[in-house]
Write a protein that holds these residues in place. Structure first.
Motif, PDB file in Angstrom:
ATOM      1  N   ASP A 213     -15.293 -11.932  -4.139  1.00 21.22           N
ATOM      2  CA  ASP A 213     -14.462 -11.030  -3.359  1.00 21.22           C
ATOM      3  C   ASP A 213     -13.655 -11.785  -2.319  1.00 21.22           C
ATOM      4  OD1 ASP A 213     -15.348  -8.925  -4.816  1.00 21.22           O
ATOM      5  OD2 ASP A 213     -16.889  -8.309  -3.389  1.00 21.22           O
ATOM      6  N   ALA A 214     -14.272 -12.831  -1.727  1.00 18.39           N
ATOM      7  CA  ALA A 214     -13.589 -13.575  -0.674  1.00 18.39           C
ATOM      8  C   ALA A 214     -12.377 -14.314  -1.215  1.00 18.39           C
ATOM      9  CB  ALA A 214     -14.565 -14.556  -0.025  1.00 18.39           C
ATOM     10  N   ALA A 215     -12.436 -14.681  -2.515  1.00 13.40           N
ATOM     11  CA  ALA A 215     -11.350 -15.452  -3.108  1.00 13.40           C
ATOM     12  C   ALA A 215     -10.266 -14.567  -3.708  1.00 13.40           C
ATOM     13  CB  ALA A 215     -11.910 -16.378  -4.186  1.00 13.40           C
ATOM     14  N   ARG A 216     -10.517 -13.284  -3.841  1.00  9.95           N
ATOM     15  CA  ARG A 216      -9.539 -12.385  -4.427  1.00  9.95           C
ATOM     16  C   ARG A 216      -8.357 -12.179  -3.480  1.00  9.95           C
ATOM     17  NH1 ARG A 216     -11.554  -9.671  -8.846  1.00  9.95           N
ATOM     18  NH2 ARG A 216     -13.824  -9.679  -9.076  1.00  9.95           N
ATOM     19  N   PRO A 217      -7.139 -12.091  -4.013  1.00  8.47           N
ATOM     20  CA  PRO A 217      -6.001 -11.767  -3.156  1.00  8.47           C
ATOM     21  C   PRO A 217      -6.134 -10.332  -2.657  1.00  8.47           C
ATOM     22  CG  PRO A 217      -5.355 -11.720  -5.457  1.00  8.47           C
ATOM     23  CD  PRO A 217      -6.745 -12.290  -5.415  1.00  8.47           C
ATOM     24  N   PRO A 218      -5.583 -10.027  -1.491  1.00 10.88           N
ATOM     25  CA  PRO A 218      -5.699  -8.661  -0.977  1.00 10.88           C
ATOM     26  C   PRO A 218      -4.983  -7.655  -1.870  1.00 10.88           C
ATOM     27  CG  PRO A 218      -4.126  -9.930   0.312  1.00 10.88           C
ATOM     28  CD  PRO A 218      -4.807 -10.893  -0.597  1.00 10.88           C
ATOM     29  N   VAL A 219      -5.441  -6.428  -1.834  1.00  9.22           N
ATOM     30  CA  VAL A 219      -4.779  -5.343  -2.547  1.00  9.22           C
ATOM     31  C   VAL A 219      -3.468  -5.038  -1.827  1.00  9.22           C
ATOM     32  CG1 VAL A 219      -4.917  -2.911  -3.225  1.00  9.22           C
ATOM     33  CG2 VAL A 219      -6.965  -4.368  -3.332  1.00  9.22           C
ATOM     34  N   ARG A 220      -2.365  -5.107  -2.558  1.00 12.64           N
ATOM     35  CA  ARG A 220      -1.042  -4.904  -1.978  1.00 12.64           C
ATOM     36  C   ARG A 220      -0.696  -3.418  -2.028  1.00 12.64           C
ATOM     37  NH1 ARG A 220       2.872  -6.807  -4.484  1.00 12.64           N
ATOM     38  NH2 ARG A 220       4.111  -7.793  -2.842  1.00 12.64           N
ATOM     39  N   VAL A 221      -0.408  -2.843  -0.847  1.00 12.62           N
ATOM     40  CA  VAL A 221      -0.250  -1.393  -0.720  1.00 12.62           C
ATOM     41  C   VAL A 221       1.157  -1.042  -0.236  1.00 12.62           C
ATOM     42  CG1 VAL A 221      -1.133   0.699   0.378  1.00 12.62           C
ATOM     43  CG2 VAL A 221      -2.710  -1.183  -0.163  1.00 12.62           C
ATOM     44  N   LEU A 222       1.761  -0.057  -0.878  1.00  9.96           N
ATOM     45  CA  LEU A 222       3.042   0.498  -0.450  1.00  9.96           C
ATOM     46  C   LEU A 222       2.792   1.902   0.091  1.00  9.96           C
ATOM     47  CD1 LEU A 222       6.168   0.559  -0.308  1.00  9.96           C
ATOM     48  CD2 LEU A 222       6.165   1.323  -2.698  1.00  9.96           C
ATOM     49  N   LEU A 223       3.215   2.164   1.318  1.00  9.47           N
ATOM     50  CA  LEU A 223       3.026   3.471   1.949  1.00  9.47           C
ATOM     51  C   LEU A 223       4.285   4.308   1.789  1.00  9.47           C
ATOM     52  CD1 LEU A 223       1.371   2.383   5.330  1.00  9.47           C
ATOM     53  CD2 LEU A 223       0.245   2.981   3.177  1.00  9.47           C
ATOM     54  N   VAL A 224       4.127   5.542   1.297  1.00  7.72           N
ATOM     55  CA  VAL A 224       5.270   6.440   1.112  1.00  7.72           C
ATOM     56  C   VAL A 224       4.971   7.774   1.773  1.00  7.72           C
ATOM     57  CG1 VAL A 224       6.796   7.573  -0.539  1.00  7.72           C
ATOM     58  CG2 VAL A 224       5.803   5.327  -1.087  1.00  7.72           C
TER      59      VAL A 224
ATOM     60  N   ASP B  87      -4.463  -2.321   8.195  1.00  5.38           N
ATOM     61  CA  ASP B  87      -4.237  -3.671   8.722  1.00  5.38           C
ATOM     62  C   ASP B  87      -5.519  -4.357   9.184  1.00  5.38           C
ATOM     63  OD1 ASP B  87      -1.543  -3.786   8.202  1.00  5.38           O
ATOM     64  OD2 ASP B  87      -0.898  -3.233  10.222  1.00  5.38           O
ATOM     65  N   VAL B  88      -6.537  -3.577   9.516  1.00 11.68           N
ATOM     66  CA  VAL B  88      -7.787  -4.182   9.999  1.00 11.68           C
ATOM     67  C   VAL B  88      -8.702  -4.573   8.844  1.00 11.68           C
ATOM     68  CG1 VAL B  88      -7.680  -2.903  12.167  1.00 11.68           C
ATOM     69  CG2 VAL B  88      -8.949  -1.943  10.244  1.00 11.68           C
ATOM     70  N   GLU B  89      -8.307  -4.234   7.616  1.00  8.38           N
ATOM     71  CA  GLU B  89      -9.107  -4.554   6.440  1.00  8.38           C
ATOM     72  C   GLU B  89      -8.599  -5.851   5.819  1.00  8.38           C
ATOM     73  OE1 GLU B  89     -11.684  -2.759   5.809  1.00  8.38           O
ATOM     74  OE2 GLU B  89     -11.223  -1.115   7.199  1.00  8.38           O
ATOM     75  N   ASP B  90      -9.460  -6.855   5.736  1.00  6.52           N
ATOM     76  CA  ASP B  90      -9.039  -8.160   5.227  1.00  6.52           C
ATOM     77  C   ASP B  90      -8.590  -8.120   3.770  1.00  6.52           C
ATOM     78  OD1 ASP B  90      -9.601  -9.279   7.675  1.00  6.52           O
ATOM     79  OD2 ASP B  90     -11.617  -9.942   7.089  1.00  6.52           O
ATOM     80  N   ASP B  91      -9.109  -7.168   3.010  1.00  7.91           N
ATOM     81  CA  ASP B  91      -8.802  -7.134   1.577  1.00  7.91           C
ATOM     82  C   ASP B  91      -7.649  -6.194   1.223  1.00  7.91           C
ATOM     83  OD1 ASP B  91     -10.329  -4.929   2.318  1.00  7.91           O
ATOM     84  OD2 ASP B  91     -11.184  -4.711   0.307  1.00  7.91           O
ATOM     85  N   LEU B  92      -6.970  -5.643   2.233  1.00  8.45           N
ATOM     86  CA  LEU B  92      -5.843  -4.747   2.013  1.00  8.45           C
ATOM     87  C   LEU B  92      -4.624  -5.250   2.776  1.00  8.45           C
ATOM     88  CD1 LEU B  92      -7.620  -1.286   2.448  1.00  8.45           C
ATOM     89  CD2 LEU B  92      -7.274  -2.554   0.327  1.00  8.45           C
ATOM     90  N   GLU B  93      -3.453  -5.171   2.163  1.00  8.91           N
ATOM     91  CA  GLU B  93      -2.221  -5.635   2.809  1.00  8.91           C
ATOM     92  C   GLU B  93      -1.094  -4.642   2.555  1.00  8.91           C
ATOM     93  OE1 GLU B  93       1.003  -9.345   2.582  1.00  8.91           O
ATOM     94  OE2 GLU B  93      -0.680  -9.225   1.156  1.00  8.91           O
ATOM     95  N   VAL B  94      -0.525  -4.093   3.625  1.00  8.94           N
ATOM     96  CA  VAL B  94       0.624  -3.196   3.495  1.00  8.94           C
ATOM     97  C   VAL B  94       1.867  -4.059   3.301  1.00  8.94           C
ATOM     98  CG1 VAL B  94       2.050  -1.441   4.611  1.00  8.94           C
ATOM     99  CG2 VAL B  94      -0.444  -1.413   4.921  1.00  8.94           C
TER     100      VAL B  94
ATOM    101  N   LEU C  78       8.684  -4.699  -5.160  1.00  4.40           N
ATOM    102  CA  LEU C  78       7.486  -5.314  -4.586  1.00  4.40           C
ATOM    103  C   LEU C  78       6.302  -5.373  -5.545  1.00  4.40           C
ATOM    104  CD1 LEU C  78       7.651  -3.575  -1.075  1.00  4.40           C
ATOM    105  CD2 LEU C  78       8.415  -5.888  -1.662  1.00  4.40           C
ATOM    106  N   LYS C  79       6.317  -4.497  -6.559  1.00  5.72           N
ATOM    107  CA  LYS C  79       5.207  -4.441  -7.511  1.00  5.72           C
ATOM    108  C   LYS C  79       3.846  -4.344  -6.799  1.00  5.72           C
ATOM    109  CE  LYS C  79       7.679  -5.675 -11.376  1.00  5.72           C
ATOM    110  NZ  LYS C  79       8.981  -5.321 -10.810  1.00  5.72           N
ATOM    111  N   PRO C  80       3.668  -3.352  -5.919  1.00  4.79           N
ATOM    112  CA  PRO C  80       2.388  -3.213  -5.215  1.00  4.79           C
ATOM    113  C   PRO C  80       1.267  -2.837  -6.179  1.00  4.79           C
ATOM    114  CG  PRO C  80       3.709  -1.247  -4.907  1.00  4.79           C
ATOM    115  CD  PRO C  80       4.587  -2.243  -5.613  1.00  4.79           C
ATOM    116  N   ASP C  81       0.036  -3.132  -5.785  1.00  4.38           N
ATOM    117  CA  ASP C  81      -1.114  -2.736  -6.587  1.00  4.38           C
ATOM    118  C   ASP C  81      -1.344  -1.225  -6.488  1.00  4.38           C
ATOM    119  OD1 ASP C  81      -1.899  -5.456  -7.324  1.00  4.38           O
ATOM    120  OD2 ASP C  81      -2.413  -5.659  -5.199  1.00  4.38           O
ATOM    121  N   VAL C  82      -1.169  -0.692  -5.273  1.00  6.40           N
ATOM    122  CA  VAL C  82      -1.428   0.729  -5.007  1.00  6.40           C
ATOM    123  C   VAL C  82      -0.288   1.305  -4.173  1.00  6.40           C
ATOM    124  CG1 VAL C  82      -2.972   2.407  -3.892  1.00  6.40           C
ATOM    125  CG2 VAL C  82      -3.932   0.412  -5.073  1.00  6.40           C
TER     126      VAL C  82
END
Length: 207
Positions: free
Chosen positions: A3-14, A29-36, A53-57
């Protein structure tokens, strides 16, 4: 990969409300594994940024100035971006319509921010469909215990009573008794009816 080596989940907010987008962004923003990675206020911008951007979520409000979340979800059905609807609407028909349009999850805005974070992580991992709505005393979902929901979910995935028992480490008689209680609470009389009810109320098997 750990988990530590995984890239963060890329999130687009709509969402067309800046205050809601800001609140959600602060929570993520306070979650290390999530990135807006981006924000949008319209359906047009949501589709544009999703392609760029091809976000994950995509965390998607379903009521936008120039279109609906159903349309956005449908347009992105074949993309790699998973849609998490984030709305105040709670009608089961509306929820089912959004899921059928291709959304991977549905969370209502009255839920604690931790529910949203958990849902984002779950659908990013491809863990089937995520469905959270407010519970009221009149809502059968509210009457089901955690064990009853687990049993119903496994039944909706096509497992037999013996397979459910093995999965939950309980006896088959416990499963039968639990299902009897569940049938009474959701007002059905057969496993087929229970499965149909489960599908209509968000207990979906993995996609």
């Amino acid at each position: 990969m750990s988990d530590a080596a995984r890239p963060p989940v890329r999130v687009l907010l709509v969402d067309d409300h800046p205050t809601i987008r800001s609140a959600v962004k602060r929570s993520l923003d306070v979650e290390d594994d999530l990135e807006v990675v981006g924000e949008a206020a319209t359906a047009k911008d949501a589709l544009r940024l999703a392609n760029e951007l091809k976000p994950d979520v995509m965390v998607l409000d379903v009521d936008l100035p120039d279109g609906s979340g159903v349309e956005v979800a449908g347009a992105l059905r074949e993309s790699s971006t998973r849609i998490l609807a984030f709305t105040a609407y709670t009608g089961h028909a509306f929820v089912r319509g959004l899921l059928d349009a291709g959304a991977a999850g549905y969370v209502t805005k009255d839920k604690d921010e931790s529910e949203l974070v958990t849902a984002i992580r779950a659908i990013a991992r491809g863990e089937g469909r995520w469905y959270v709505v407010p519970n009221t005393s009149a809502d059968p979902l509210n009457a089901l215990t955690e064990r009853e929901q687990d049993v119903l979910t496994l039944l909706a995935r096509g497992l037999s009573n013996s397979a459910i028992a093995e999965t939950l480490f309980v006896s088959e008689s416990t499963v039968r008794n639990t299902l009897t209680t569940v049938y009474h609470k959701i007002q059905v009389s057969t496993s087929r009816e229970a499965i149909a009810w489960a599908w209509d109320n968000g207990f979906r098997p993995p996609s």
